[in-house]
Design a protein around this motif. Structure first.
Motif, PDB file in Angstrom:
ATOM      1  N   TYR A 149       1.425   8.636  -5.199  1.00 14.82           N
ATOM      2  CA  TYR A 149       0.168   9.390  -5.250  1.00 14.82           C
ATOM      3  C   TYR A 149       0.357  10.674  -6.070  1.00 14.82           C
ATOM      4  CZ  TYR A 149      -3.628  12.337  -3.434  1.00 14.82           C
ATOM      5  OH  TYR A 149      -4.724  13.165  -3.316  1.00 14.82           O
TER       6      TYR A 149
ATOM      7  N   GLU B  19      -7.665  -1.011  -4.690  1.00 16.24           N
ATOM      8  CA  GLU B  19      -6.416  -1.186  -5.421  1.00 16.24           C
ATOM      9  C   GLU B  19      -6.559  -2.105  -6.630  1.00 16.24           C
ATOM     10  OE1 GLU B  19      -5.357  -0.888  -0.969  1.00 16.24           O
ATOM     11  OE2 GLU B  19      -7.028  -1.519  -2.235  1.00 16.24           O
TER      12      GLU B  19
ATOM     13  N   ILE C  28      -5.754   6.060  -1.535  1.00 19.57           N
ATOM     14  CA  ILE C  28      -5.321   5.194  -2.623  1.00 19.57           C
ATOM     15  C   ILE C  28      -6.198   5.511  -3.829  1.00 19.57           C
ATOM     16  CG2 ILE C  28      -5.101   2.817  -3.407  1.00 19.57           C
ATOM     17  CD1 ILE C  28      -3.174   3.698  -1.119  1.00 19.57           C
TER      18      ILE C  28
ATOM     19  N   GLY D  24      -3.746   7.820   5.992  1.00 22.69           N
ATOM     20  CA  GLY D  24      -2.685   8.387   5.166  1.00 22.69           C
ATOM     21  C   GLY D  24      -3.258   8.930   3.888  1.00 22.69           C
ATOM     22  N   LYS D  25      -2.401   9.133   2.886  1.00 21.94           N
ATOM     23  CA  LYS D  25      -2.886   9.594   1.599  1.00 21.94           C
ATOM     24  C   LYS D  25      -3.865   8.574   1.019  1.00 21.94           C
ATOM     25  CE  LYS D  25       1.157  12.322   0.201  1.00 21.94           C
ATOM     26  NZ  LYS D  25       2.280  12.421  -0.771  1.00 21.94           N
TER      27      LYS D  25
ATOM     28  N   GLY E   8      -8.639   7.367   2.748  1.00 22.75           N
ATOM     29  CA  GLY E   8      -7.419   8.038   3.177  1.00 22.75           C
ATOM     30  C   GLY E   8      -7.363   8.334   4.658  1.00 22.75           C
TER      31      GLY E   8
ATOM     32  N   ARG F  42       0.870   4.987  -2.074  1.00 20.38           N
ATOM     33  CA  ARG F  42       0.896   6.316  -1.445  1.00 20.38           C
ATOM     34  C   ARG F  42       2.125   7.105  -1.890  1.00 20.38           C
ATOM     35  NH1 ARG F  42      -1.112   3.709   4.164  1.00 20.38           N
ATOM     36  NH2 ARG F  42      -3.351   4.020   3.853  1.00 20.38           N
ATOM     37  N   ASP F  43       3.255   6.424  -2.026  1.00 23.87           N
ATOM     38  CA  ASP F  43       4.474   7.106  -2.455  1.00 23.87           C
ATOM     39  C   ASP F  43       4.353   7.620  -3.883  1.00 23.87           C
ATOM     40  OD1 ASP F  43       5.589   6.556   0.002  1.00 23.87           O
ATOM     41  OD2 ASP F  43       6.780   4.845  -0.697  1.00 23.87           O
TER      42      ASP F  43
ATOM     43  N   LYS G  75       0.819  -1.218   0.000  1.00 14.20           N
ATOM     44  CA  LYS G  75       0.000   0.000   0.000  1.00 14.20           C
ATOM     45  C   LYS G  75       0.850   1.263   0.000  1.00 14.20           C
ATOM     46  CE  LYS G  75      -4.057  -0.003   1.674  1.00 14.20           C
ATOM     47  NZ  LYS G  75      -5.307  -0.052   2.466  1.00 14.20           N
ATOM     48  N   ASN G  76       1.972   1.244   0.718  1.00 11.72           N
ATOM     49  CA  ASN G  76       2.824   2.431   0.748  1.00 11.72           C
ATOM     50  C   ASN G  76       3.406   2.765  -0.625  1.00 11.72           C
ATOM     51  OD1 ASN G  76       2.453   3.235   3.368  1.00 11.72           O
ATOM     52  ND2 ASN G  76       4.253   2.168   4.166  1.00 11.72           N
TER      53      ASN G  76
END
Length: 433
Positions: free
Chosen positions: A72, A238, A98, A95-96, A92, A69-70, A65-66
């Motif tokens: 995004y 996702e 998806i 975090g940010k 979100g 986000r990285d 998942k990160n």
């Protein structure tokens, strides 16, 4: 007969040939179009052309998942934005968000997956359905909507919330099926009882529920209180949304749409592949998606696979209902605990409602678990002695089945806030950092 018997009942050998073809095409596509995957493949020293069999998937890097986000918002998008016809996104809250971009072709494939899901649940052309999922960035509302339209249904797009109106429309319009989260289905059932509406006597006979983990006990509770068949739709933003896997009339595991998703089970710690029947983390690879295909995406969901002949005639791989998430797992007194296990044990107790929260805190260096659960009407009113008896009964049951001590707090009915979407079952009060 399934909605698409060509694929849903395809012999395994033929299906695997199709999967391998689409798998190779997807690997070529992401390597050419998405710099993130090209870099990941190069770091592993592997080219798409090196993949000769489905079993070679274990040589490929995983996606987490990160990574989304990285990159995004659209760093993992494989097509120009002028080819993207819709964008969905997760909430979100951790975090940010998806993001999920779709081409026209992606939407067509998703719609077909949802049509299979709904047809398998017993919904047919001409049926009226009430869609009480949120319509918006969340994939649920529009995913279910487009699947129902493809089937030729009449859709009542109520969206989530306004529970009394949901009940009134179920009664006045006479929908055959209800779509929402399982926790919201229980909220509707409870409010109908308060309104003196016998929801079991209404035309609604099917519910298709998803977007959150739910146990067989919750399914039984919904079916009993609403007089319906409670069917499941599994999916993730996702991967496209709901429709990745689905119930059939057997209600004995979820069929994975294997022509669209290549599924694996791995050890959540070592990430090594596990054999059929072993419980582990669910991994998916997109086989036909164009805008944002995922390669070996770690869902964090814990389940196991079964390859067996199903009474419905489908040959697709089956997965068990999700046991929990690897990142939701708690370690209490050295025992691995999933919230779904606590839920199942609570549902064994006649004096409580299926409304609860788990509160996780610290006692010294160790995690501590407390369970707050609502009593059924009349239990609290019976006095402190009765309350203490039920709390002890629950505590002993959990200790006897799981070997852990848990503090139980029995609450009056209607104390816990009701969900109109995904239920908040765990409150983490452990210090951060």
């Amino acid at each position: 007969m399934p909605w698409d018997d060509e694929f849903e009942c395809m012999p395994l050998e033929k299906l695997q040939r199709f999967q391998l073809k689409k798998f190779k095409e997807t690997l070529d596509w992401v390597y050419e179009k998405i710099p993130f995957y090209r870099k990941k493949f190069d770091e592993k020293g592997i080219k798409p052309q090196a993949v000769k069999a489905l079993e070679d998937i274990h040589k490929l890097p995983m996606t987490i998942k990160n990574d989304l986000r990285d990159n995004y918002p659209f760093g993992l998008c494989a097509v120009p934005m002028n080819q993207v016809v819709r964008i969905h996104a997760s909430s979100g809250t951790t975090g940010k968000p998806i993001t999920g971009p779709y081409t026209k072709e992606d939407l067509e494939q998703w719609t077909e997956c949802m049509a299979r899901n709904l047809f398998s649940a017993g919904i047919r052309p001409g049926d009226m359905i009430q869609n009480a999922y949120g319509h918006g960035l969340f994939t649920g509302g529009l995913g279910f909507h487009q699947g129902a339209v493809r089937l030729g249904c009449t859709v009542v797009p109520t969206g989530s919330g306004m529970t009394e109106r949901q009940i009134t429309l179920l009664k006045d319009f006479g929908a055959k099926a209800l779509f929402c989260t399982p926790s919201y289905a229980l909220t509707i059932a409870e409010r109908a009882e308060e309104m003196k509406v016998d929801i079991r006597s209404l035309p609604v006979s099917i519910g298709v529920f998803g977007a959150e983990p739910w146990t067989i006990g919750i399914r039984d509770e919904i079916e009993h209180r609403m007089g319906i068949k409670a069917m499941e739709a599994y999916g993730l933003t996702e991967l496209s949304g709901p429709g990745v896997a689905f119930d059939c009339e057997a209600q004995d595991g979820l069929h994975i749409n294997e022509d669209h998703f290549l599924a694996e089970i791995v050890d959540p710690v070592t990430l090594e592949p596990l054999p059929l029947g072993e419980k582990g983390e669910l991994i998916f690879t997109s086989l036909q998606r164009r805008a944002m295909p995922m390669i070996r995406y770690r869902t964090k969901d814990i389940t196991r696979f079964r390859r067996e002949t199903c009474v419905c005639g489908r040959t697709f791989l089956k997965m068990d209902k999700i046991f929990g998430r690897s990142d939701d797992m708690l370690i209490i007194s050295g025992v691995n605990v999933f919230p779904s296990q606590i839920e199942a044990l609570l549902l064994d107790i006649q004096e409580v409602e299926p409304q609860y929260v788990l509160v996780v805190g610290k006692k010294g260096h160790l995690d501590h678990l407390a369970v707050k659960v609502e009593a059924k009407p009349g239990v609290i009113e019976a006095g402190e002695q009765k309350k203490a008896e039920v709390e002890k009964k629950i505590s002993n049951h959990i200790r006897g089945m799981m070997g852990i001590g848990v503090k139980i707090e029995l609450l009056a009915p209607k104390t816990i806030t009701r969900s109109e979407g995904k239920a908040m079952r765990v409150i983490d009060q452990r210090p951060k950092g």
